[in-house]
Design a protein around this motif. Structure first.
Motif, PDB file in Angstrom:
ATOM      1  N   HIS A   1       1.022  -1.275  -0.272  1.00 27.20           N
ATOM      2  CA  HIS A   1       0.081  -0.477   0.134  1.00 27.20           C
ATOM      3  C   HIS A   1       1.212   1.575   0.147  1.00 27.20           C
ATOM      4  CE1 HIS A   1      -2.774  -2.712   1.568  1.00 27.20           C
ATOM      5  NE2 HIS A   1      -4.165  -2.628   0.944  1.00 27.20           N
TER       6      HIS A   1
ATOM      7  N   VAL B   1      -5.146   6.067  -1.050  1.00 28.76           N
ATOM      8  CA  VAL B   1      -3.957   4.949  -0.788  1.00 28.76           C
ATOM      9  C   VAL B   1      -4.601   4.192  -2.098  1.00 28.76           C
ATOM     10  CG1 VAL B   1      -4.177   3.416   1.315  1.00 28.76           C
ATOM     11  CG2 VAL B   1      -4.473   5.524   1.802  1.00 28.76           C
TER      12      VAL B   1
ATOM     13  N   GLY C   1      -3.706   0.028  -3.042  1.00 26.49           N
ATOM     14  CA  GLY C   1      -2.847  -1.234  -3.134  1.00 26.49           C
ATOM     15  C   GLY C   1      -3.131  -1.832  -4.195  1.00 26.49           C
TER      16      GLY C   1
ATOM     17  N   TYR D   1      -8.879   0.693  -0.137  1.00 27.81           N
ATOM     18  CA  TYR D   1      -8.960  -0.670   0.172  1.00 27.81           C
ATOM     19  C   TYR D   1      -9.784  -1.626   0.129  1.00 27.81           C
ATOM     20  CZ  TYR D   1      -5.779   1.423   3.629  1.00 27.81           C
ATOM     21  OH  TYR D   1      -4.463   2.110   4.946  1.00 27.81           O
TER      22      TYR D   1
END
Length: 149
Positions: free
Chosen positions: A85, A96, A98, A125
């Motif tokens: 991440h 963010v 990933g 996420y």
């Protein structure tokens, strides 16, 4: 491989079907080799942003690392079978992301290298898409450069 190179980067995002969003850029860059690690340095112009973004691609067997500096700041690690991440910072805000690479493959020839990365992309996420990156690096030594894959 010469120091002066032409770098073609193609990316595809597959949401649910075979048709996906395609992104492609071609720019001049510099190539360096230190030990077993390859480095590509290049600048990128992003639509709507005045200053160029400085990019560094670092790759070695099973890994690719992409760092962007300037109006966009991020360090992305694509390591086979690992999820990483990072914060992707732009002039419009941060998100963010990933990255989970399933494959990082490198083909090397005397005057050309092809790097391919298959990965899953998460944003905040949540899984967004399955993606592919195709990086074609060619020596700039007077030979013709073709845009055909």
């Amino acid at each position: 491989m010469t120091k002066d190179v032409l770098v073609s980067i193609r990316g595809m995002q597959f949401d649910t079907g075979e048709d996906g969003e395609k992104i492609e850029s071609i720019q001049r860059g510099e190539y360096y080799l230190k030990g077993d690690t390859h480095y590509i340095l290049y600048e990128e112009i992003i639509e709507g942003i005045e200053a160029p973004v400085k990019n560094m691609i670092k790759f070695l067997p099973g890994e690719m690392h992409l760092t962007k500096r300037g109006p966009v700041n991020v360090h992305m690690d694509f390591v086979e079978k690992q999820k990483n991440h990072t914060d992707y910072r732009t002039p419009y805000g941060s998100i963010v992301i990933g990255l989970e690479a399933s494959r990082v493959a490198l083909e090397e020839e005397e005057k050309r290298m092809v790097l391919e990365v298959d990965y899953a992309l998460d944003v905040n996420y949540e899984h967004l898409a399955d993606c592919k990156i195709h990086v074609d690096i060619r020596s700039l030594d007077g030979e013709q450069f073709s845009l055909r894959g």
